[in-house]
Scaffold this motif. Sequence first.
Motif, PDB file in Angstrom:
ATOM      1  N   HIS A  20     -67.191 -14.510  22.007  1.00 26.91           N
ATOM      2  CA  HIS A  20     -67.631 -14.278  20.632  1.00 26.91           C
ATOM      3  C   HIS A  20     -68.880 -15.103  20.305  1.00 26.91           C
ATOM      4  O   HIS A  20     -69.817 -14.603  19.684  1.00 26.91           O
ATOM      5  CB  HIS A  20     -66.523 -14.610  19.635  1.00 26.91           C
ATOM      6  CG  HIS A  20     -65.459 -13.574  19.514  1.00 26.91           C
ATOM      7  ND1 HIS A  20     -65.720 -12.248  19.250  1.00 26.91           N
ATOM      8  CD2 HIS A  20     -64.115 -13.666  19.633  1.00 26.91           C
ATOM      9  CE1 HIS A  20     -64.591 -11.574  19.199  1.00 26.91           C
ATOM     10  NE2 HIS A  20     -63.589 -12.419  19.431  1.00 26.91           N
ATOM     11  N   VAL A  21     -68.882 -16.354  20.722  1.00 28.33           N
ATOM     12  CA  VAL A  21     -70.031 -17.219  20.438  1.00 28.33           C
ATOM     13  C   VAL A  21     -71.273 -16.719  21.183  1.00 28.33           C
ATOM     14  O   VAL A  21     -72.361 -16.632  20.615  1.00 28.33           O
ATOM     15  CB  VAL A  21     -69.732 -18.686  20.787  1.00 28.33           C
ATOM     16  CG1 VAL A  21     -70.976 -19.548  20.623  1.00 28.33           C
ATOM     17  CG2 VAL A  21     -68.601 -19.214  19.914  1.00 28.33           C
ATOM     18  N   LEU A  29     -64.195 -16.608  14.666  1.00 26.79           N
ATOM     19  CA  LEU A  29     -65.329 -16.407  15.571  1.00 26.79           C
ATOM     20  C   LEU A  29     -65.785 -14.949  15.577  1.00 26.79           C
ATOM     21  O   LEU A  29     -66.987 -14.669  15.573  1.00 26.79           O
ATOM     22  CB  LEU A  29     -64.967 -16.862  16.986  1.00 26.79           C
ATOM     23  CG  LEU A  29     -64.831 -18.367  17.166  1.00 26.79           C
ATOM     24  CD1 LEU A  29     -64.205 -18.687  18.521  1.00 26.79           C
ATOM     25  CD2 LEU A  29     -66.177 -19.050  17.009  1.00 26.79           C
ATOM     26  N   TRP A  72     -67.822 -14.274  12.495  1.00 27.03           N
ATOM     27  CA  TRP A  72     -69.191 -14.777  12.606  1.00 27.03           C
ATOM     28  C   TRP A  72     -70.014 -13.922  13.566  1.00 27.03           C
ATOM     29  O   TRP A  72     -71.214 -13.756  13.391  1.00 27.03           O
ATOM     30  CB  TRP A  72     -69.208 -16.236  13.046  1.00 27.03           C
ATOM     31  CG  TRP A  72     -68.921 -17.187  11.924  1.00 27.03           C
ATOM     32  CD1 TRP A  72     -67.924 -18.106  11.865  1.00 27.03           C
ATOM     33  CD2 TRP A  72     -69.635 -17.307  10.678  1.00 27.03           C
ATOM     34  NE1 TRP A  72     -67.968 -18.782  10.667  1.00 27.03           N
ATOM     35  CE2 TRP A  72     -69.002 -18.312   9.925  1.00 27.03           C
ATOM     36  CE3 TRP A  72     -70.735 -16.653  10.129  1.00 27.03           C
ATOM     37  CZ2 TRP A  72     -69.443 -18.683   8.658  1.00 27.03           C
ATOM     38  CZ3 TRP A  72     -71.171 -17.025   8.872  1.00 27.03           C
ATOM     39  CH2 TRP A  72     -70.525 -18.022   8.154  1.00 27.03           C
ATOM     40  N   THR A  73     -69.361 -13.360  14.574  1.00 25.06           N
ATOM     41  CA  THR A  73     -70.078 -12.499  15.521  1.00 25.06           C
ATOM     42  C   THR A  73     -70.555 -11.220  14.832  1.00 25.06           C
ATOM     43  O   THR A  73     -71.650 -10.729  15.093  1.00 25.06           O
ATOM     44  CB  THR A  73     -69.164 -12.140  16.711  1.00 25.06           C
ATOM     45  OG1 THR A  73     -68.784 -13.338  17.364  1.00 25.06           O
ATOM     46  CG2 THR A  73     -69.863 -11.236  17.692  1.00 25.06           C
ATOM     47  N   ALA A  85     -70.808 -20.031  14.445  1.00 21.34           N
ATOM     48  CA  ALA A  85     -69.820 -19.714  15.480  1.00 21.34           C
ATOM     49  C   ALA A  85     -69.731 -20.862  16.484  1.00 21.34           C
ATOM     50  O   ALA A  85     -68.630 -21.240  16.904  1.00 21.34           O
ATOM     51  CB  ALA A  85     -70.190 -18.410  16.175  1.00 21.34           C
TER      52      ALA A  85
END
Length: 119
Positions: free
Chosen positions: A62-63, A20, A23-24, A35
Motif C-alpha cells: 500500500h505504501v 494504509l 491513503w493509497t 502512508a
Amino acid sequence: FRVGGATEMEPMLEDGKMVLEAWTRAINKHTARRAQTVLSTMEKLHASKKTTVKPDLECYRHVLLAMSRSRVPTIGHNIPRLLKSMEDNQLSPDTFCFDAAIETLKNCARHSKSDDAEK
C-alpha cells in the motif's frame, strides 16, 4: 499498545491495512508521506513490543503504491529504506511492490528532468 490499560483497544493488522489503503486511494500531495508515517508507526510499535501487530507485505505494498502515485519529486529517496525494512522483517517484495517502486523512481526522474529543463 494499550489505551487506559484496556487490552481490547489494541489495534489489529486489518485496522492498519484499512488506513494504509485509504491513503493509497486518496488524491492528495501528502498521501504517500502519510502512508509512510502510518507504516513507520506500526513498525515502531511492534519493535518496542507495545503491540503484537507486525506490518505484512500488503502494508508495504500500500505504501509503495501511494508513493508511485505521488508527484512529490523527492519521494523516491525513501524506496531503499522501505525495501530494506521489508528485508529486515523477512518479507519479500512481490511484483506489485517492485512495479510501484520502479514507477516511483521513474516519476522522480521525470520530475528531475523537467526541473533541470526549467533552469
